[in-house]
Design an enzyme around this catalytic site. Structure first.
Site, mmCIF file in Angstrom:
data_model
loop_
_atom_site.group_PDB
_atom_site.id
_atom_site.type_symbol
_atom_site.label_atom_id
_atom_site.label_comp_id
_atom_site.label_asym_id
_atom_site.label_seq_id
_atom_site.Cartn_x
_atom_site.Cartn_y
_atom_site.Cartn_z
ATOM 1 N N LEU A 62 0.830 -1.214 0.000
ATOM 2 C CA LEU A 62 0.000 0.000 0.000
ATOM 3 C C LEU A 62 0.859 1.256 0.000
ATOM 4 O O LEU A 62 0.456 2.304 -0.469
ATOM 5 C CB LEU A 62 -0.915 0.020 1.225
ATOM 6 C CG LEU A 62 -1.936 -1.114 1.303
ATOM 7 C CD1 LEU A 62 -2.677 -1.074 2.630
ATOM 8 C CD2 LEU A 62 -2.924 -1.014 0.155
ATOM 9 N N GLY A 65 6.760 3.668 4.439
ATOM 10 C CA GLY A 65 6.986 4.735 5.409
ATOM 11 C C GLY A 65 8.426 4.766 5.861
ATOM 12 O O GLY A 65 9.292 4.149 5.238
ATOM 13 N N GLY A 66 8.677 5.486 6.966
ATOM 14 C CA GLY A 66 10.024 5.633 7.493
ATOM 15 C C GLY A 66 10.661 4.284 7.826
ATOM 16 O O GLY A 66 11.709 3.926 7.282
ATOM 17 N N CYS A 70 3.835 -0.848 4.141
ATOM 18 C CA CYS A 70 2.454 -1.136 4.492
ATOM 19 C C CYS A 70 1.839 -2.044 3.419
ATOM 20 O O CYS A 70 1.990 -1.782 2.224
ATOM 21 C CB CYS A 70 1.735 0.200 4.582
ATOM 22 S SG CYS A 70 0.177 0.103 5.394
ATOM 23 N N LYS A 85 1.199 -2.601 8.810
ATOM 24 C CA LYS A 85 2.534 -2.002 8.763
ATOM 25 C C LYS A 85 3.484 -3.109 9.162
ATOM 26 O O LYS A 85 3.348 -3.691 10.253
ATOM 27 C CB LYS A 85 2.634 -0.893 9.801
ATOM 28 C CG LYS A 85 2.165 0.448 9.330
ATOM 29 C CD LYS A 85 2.481 1.453 10.427
ATOM 30 C CE LYS A 85 2.322 2.865 9.952
ATOM 31 N NZ LYS A 85 2.782 3.835 10.917
ATOM 32 N N ASP A 179 2.132 15.731 13.550
ATOM 33 C CA ASP A 179 2.529 15.618 12.142
ATOM 34 C C ASP A 179 1.295 15.550 11.241
ATOM 35 O O ASP A 179 1.159 14.650 10.409
ATOM 36 C CB ASP A 179 3.424 14.393 11.937
ATOM 37 C CG ASP A 179 4.136 14.433 10.581
ATOM 38 O OD1 ASP A 179 4.189 15.523 9.967
ATOM 39 O OD2 ASP A 179 4.615 13.378 10.128
HETATM 40 P P1 ADP Z 1 4.880 7.016 7.457
HETATM 41 O O1 ADP Z 1 4.774 6.753 8.919
HETATM 42 O O2 ADP Z 1 6.281 7.178 6.979
HETATM 43 O O3 ADP Z 1 3.977 8.096 6.938
HETATM 44 P P2 ADP Z 1 3.245 4.713 7.217
HETATM 45 O O4 ADP Z 1 3.951 3.485 7.572
HETATM 46 O O5 ADP Z 1 2.265 5.282 8.179
HETATM 47 O O6 ADP Z 1 4.332 5.742 6.778
HETATM 48 O O7 ADP Z 1 2.462 4.493 5.865
HETATM 49 C C1 ADP Z 1 3.117 4.254 4.660
HETATM 50 C C2 ADP Z 1 2.125 4.253 3.535
HETATM 51 O O8 ADP Z 1 1.263 3.143 3.669
HETATM 52 C C3 ADP Z 1 1.196 5.454 3.533
HETATM 53 O O9 ADP Z 1 1.703 6.517 2.807
HETATM 54 C C4 ADP Z 1 -0.034 4.893 2.849
HETATM 55 O O10 ADP Z 1 0.083 4.951 1.449
HETATM 56 C C5 ADP Z 1 -0.050 3.447 3.298
HETATM 57 N N1 ADP Z 1 -0.925 3.276 4.459
HETATM 58 C C6 ADP Z 1 -0.611 3.466 5.759
HETATM 59 N N2 ADP Z 1 -1.665 3.219 6.565
HETATM 60 C C7 ADP Z 1 -2.675 2.858 5.765
HETATM 61 C C8 ADP Z 1 -4.047 2.482 5.989
HETATM 62 N N3 ADP Z 1 -4.556 2.434 7.232
HETATM 63 N N4 ADP Z 1 -4.798 2.160 4.925
HETATM 64 C C9 ADP Z 1 -4.279 2.223 3.674
HETATM 65 N N5 ADP Z 1 -3.012 2.586 3.397
HETATM 66 C C10 ADP Z 1 -2.218 2.906 4.408
#
Ligand code: ADP
Length: 632
Positions: A62, A65-66, A70, A85, A179
């Site tokens: 999906l 992230g850092g 996902c 995640k 954030d």
């Molecule tokens: P970060 O913390 O670096 O923003 P995340 O790990 O929260 O990254 O999320 C990375 C990517 O995964 C997001 O940009 C989004 O595209 C996808 N994502 C995260 N959470 C969800 C969710 N609950 N449903 C759908 N996509 C998600």
């Protein structure tokens, strides 16, 4: 415990139902070939929670992230799809990294709110940490904005309302998000917004105790965070200002070519507000982006701002809004589509309930309530704040202002009719039987452009009217060729759009602009249509008034209409054949008309009654402000 077992069948569709598995009993076989290079070769498609034995199937990526990647992940025993995640232990091997993840989990797992991404479960195996979150199939507002470039004001109201609701909950739990950005506003299948990503979130500390720095880089830094004065609730409000700005203009407010300059602009709260924004949007943005944190509005006040109360707030948005701008206009003959669209856009029981609660709370605390109950003349203390008004002849050179004579007497008559009805009407649970209302004329669309030109409206017979700020009125007949001009009541000049007197050219251009705008952009406010009149406008607007909840309009023939912004209900009071008729247009935009005399005997349900009471209160407030009751 052996984590990966043999599997005889690979799921191919995450929506497929699987037989429930006994904990720890699924047979899995490692399958590497279907990874399409998205995941490390060693990560299996089937993942088992070692503690419960539950098996999950890892689907498509999906996002990244850092620390985490996902994935779509399906619980094989229930077929429920999550956003998972997945964080490799190798990415969080340092103690502070692991602590960061643990903190995120601790903060997020206890949160339960409609507009916060739901945290379902977390577990780890020898390779990874897994966090199972509510799946938001339409990704985030960052993705939507990328496809759309900018969003319309109604959409921004729709999203902001949900963001504020989620954020209010967070702040009530004494959690700062720290954030807030478009990429952290996730959007569900049904287009509901969910605030997510608690990677930088923290418990709210008393002002003196706040940590002065944040580990990580928030997207929308506020002046106080830059100045190392710590992050408070107001810093989240600042970020909301940046988010609103970005949604409306397609770029963040503090974007320059170098970071030093950007920081300088942030510290000085210096940014451009293009004239393409509505005055209300500009006002709200500037209050959110106030340099001093204490000057920024509280979350409750944001939703009461004119940006929300004076504009259309959709209850729902269609999924097409992810890639193309919505059209809030549906042609009137397509009734079934109309109804469907209306239900999709403006349905929503929960908010209705909330609205009734607020309305009844208001009425219960209103001095008029007691006055009405006691049969005493209501007093008019400042129960309703009338925000804007426009009147025919209000700026005319005539020494006798129409406000005090004709408009006043129309309003006075309606006031006494409404009051008489409310004082004597019994309570009833059901709506009484309606009656036929032939050719009712009412306002189906309106635009308040009084900050520049005036107030425009379209009647159900397709005549378009504008009450200009200079107190004059123009009607454009349904043929779009004939203009009727009133500088004062009853004094009419008629001319053709092909032969406009020179001194009216500007006003006619504005009139046509209003007509075009409403035709292109606005949806009819109800199901009642009336026959176009090609000769003479029967109705023209004498006065309009707005409160924070409703718009009230008074017409030359005594017709009185009140539109409630929140649920789009309307009340229209008019006379037909010497009888007062009351039309109620409900949330579904379906109308019912009653003889006022039958309401008086059979009564009406609370929702209609409350609206009638609110309308009466608006009239009383208007009277108190204009002084016609005292003078006449
Ligand atoms: P970060 O913390 O670096 O923003 P995340 O790990 O929260 O990254 O999320 C990375 C990517 O995964 C997001 O940009 C989004 O595209 C996808 N994502 C995260 N959470 C969800 C969710 N609950 N449903 C759908 N996509 C998600």
């Amino acid at each position: 415990m052996e984590l990966l077992r043999n599997i005889s069948q690979q799921p191919t569709n995450s929506n497929r139902m699987y037989e429930p598995n006994q904990p720890g009993s699924c047979e899995l076989r490692r399958k590497r070939t279907e990874d399409h290079g998205h995941a490390p070769a060693e990560m299996s498609k089937i993942i088992t929670d070692p503690a419960t034995g539950k098996c999950y199937c890892r689907g498509k990526v999906l996002g990244k992230g850092g620390f985490a990647k996902c994935y779509e992940m399906t619980d094989l025993s229930t077929s429920k799809v999550y956003a998972a995640k997945i964080i490799p232990h190798t990415r969080v091997s340092k103690p502070h990294q692991r602590e960061k993840i643990d903190r995120e989990i601790e903060l997020h797992r206890v949160l339960h709110h409609k507009h916060i991404v739901h945290f379902y479960h977390h577990f780890e195996d020898k390779d990874n940490i897994y966090i199972l979150l509510e799946y938001c199939s339409r990704r985030s507002l960052a993705h939507i904005l990328k496809a759309r470039k900018v969003l319309t004001e109604p959409e921004v109201r729709y999203y902001l309302r949900q963001i504020v609701s989620g954020l209010k909950y967070l702040h009530e739990q004494e959690i700062l998000h720290r954030d807030l950005k478009l990429g952290n506003f996730f959007v569900s299948e049904s287009m509901e917004l969910k605030v997510g990503d608690f990677g930088l979130a923290a418990k709210l500390e008393p002002a003196g105790n706040r940590r002065k720095t944040i580990c990580g880089t928030p997207n929308y830094l506020s002046p106080e965070v830059l100045n190392k004065q710590g992050h408070g609730c107001e810093s989240d409000v600042w970020a909301l200002g940046c988010v609103m700005y970005t949604m409306l203009l397609g770029r963040p407010p503090f974007e320059t070519t170098n970071l030093k300059e950007t920081y300088r602009c942030i510290r000085e709260a210096r940014y451009a507000l293009p004239s393409s924004l509505s005055p209300q949007a500009k006002q709200l943005i500037s209050s959110l982006l106030a340099k001093t944190p204490e000057d920024r509005p509280h979350l409750d006040h944001i939703l009461r701002h004119d940006f929300f109360s004076q504009g259309f707030v959709p209850e729902r948005l269609p999924a097409s809004c992810c890639h193309s701008a919505p059209e809030f206009h549906v042609s009137s003959p397509a009734k079934s589509f109309f109804k469907k669209a209306a239900a999709a856009l403006f349905g929503g029981k929960r908010d209705k309930v909330k609205y009734y609660e607020t309305l009844s709370e208001y009425i219960n605390h209103s001095p008029h309530k007691t006055a009405l109950a006691n049969g005493l003349p209501p007093t008019t203390r400042d129960t309703i704040r009338l925000i804007v008004r426009g009147s025919l002849g209000s700026c005319s050179s005539s020494s006798e202002c129409l406000e005090d004579s004709t408009t006043g007497s129309v309003a006075e008559t309606i006031t006494s009719v409404l009051r008489g009805c409310l004082e004597n009407m019994p309570k009833a649970d059901d709506i009484p039987n309606g009656t036929e209302c032939s050719n009712l004329q009412w306002v189906t669309k309106w635009v308040d452009y009084s900050n520049k030109y005036g107030f425009g409206y379209q009647l159900s017979d397709h005549i378009v009217g504008v009450l200009f700020n200079n107190g004059t009125h123009m009607s454009l007949l349904a043929d779009k060729k004939t203009v009727h001009y009133y500088a004062e009541l009853g004094q009419c000049s008629v001319f053709s759009t092909s032969d406009v007197p020179e001194h009216f050219v500007g006003q006619v251009t504005v009139l046509k602009y209003f007509a075009h705008y409403m035709e292109e952009n606005l949806m009819d406010g109800g199901d009642l249509v009336s026959q176009p009149d090609t000769h003479m406008p029967r109705l023209y607007l004498l006065q309009w008034l707005k409160s924070d909840r409703a718009l009230m309009m008074l017409f030359n023939d005594g017709t009185f209409q009140v539109n409630f912004y929140h649920d789009h209900t309307k009340i229209i009071l008019c006379t037909q054949r010497e009888e007062y008729m009351l039309t109620y247009i409900n949330e579904e935009r379906v109308s019912s008309t009653f003889r006022l005399s039958s309401l008086l005997t059979s009564g009406c349900p609370a929702d209609l009654r409350q609206r009638m009471e609110y309308s009466l209160n608006m009239l009383l407030q208007r009277a108190a402000e204009s002084g016609w009751r005292d003078s006449g």
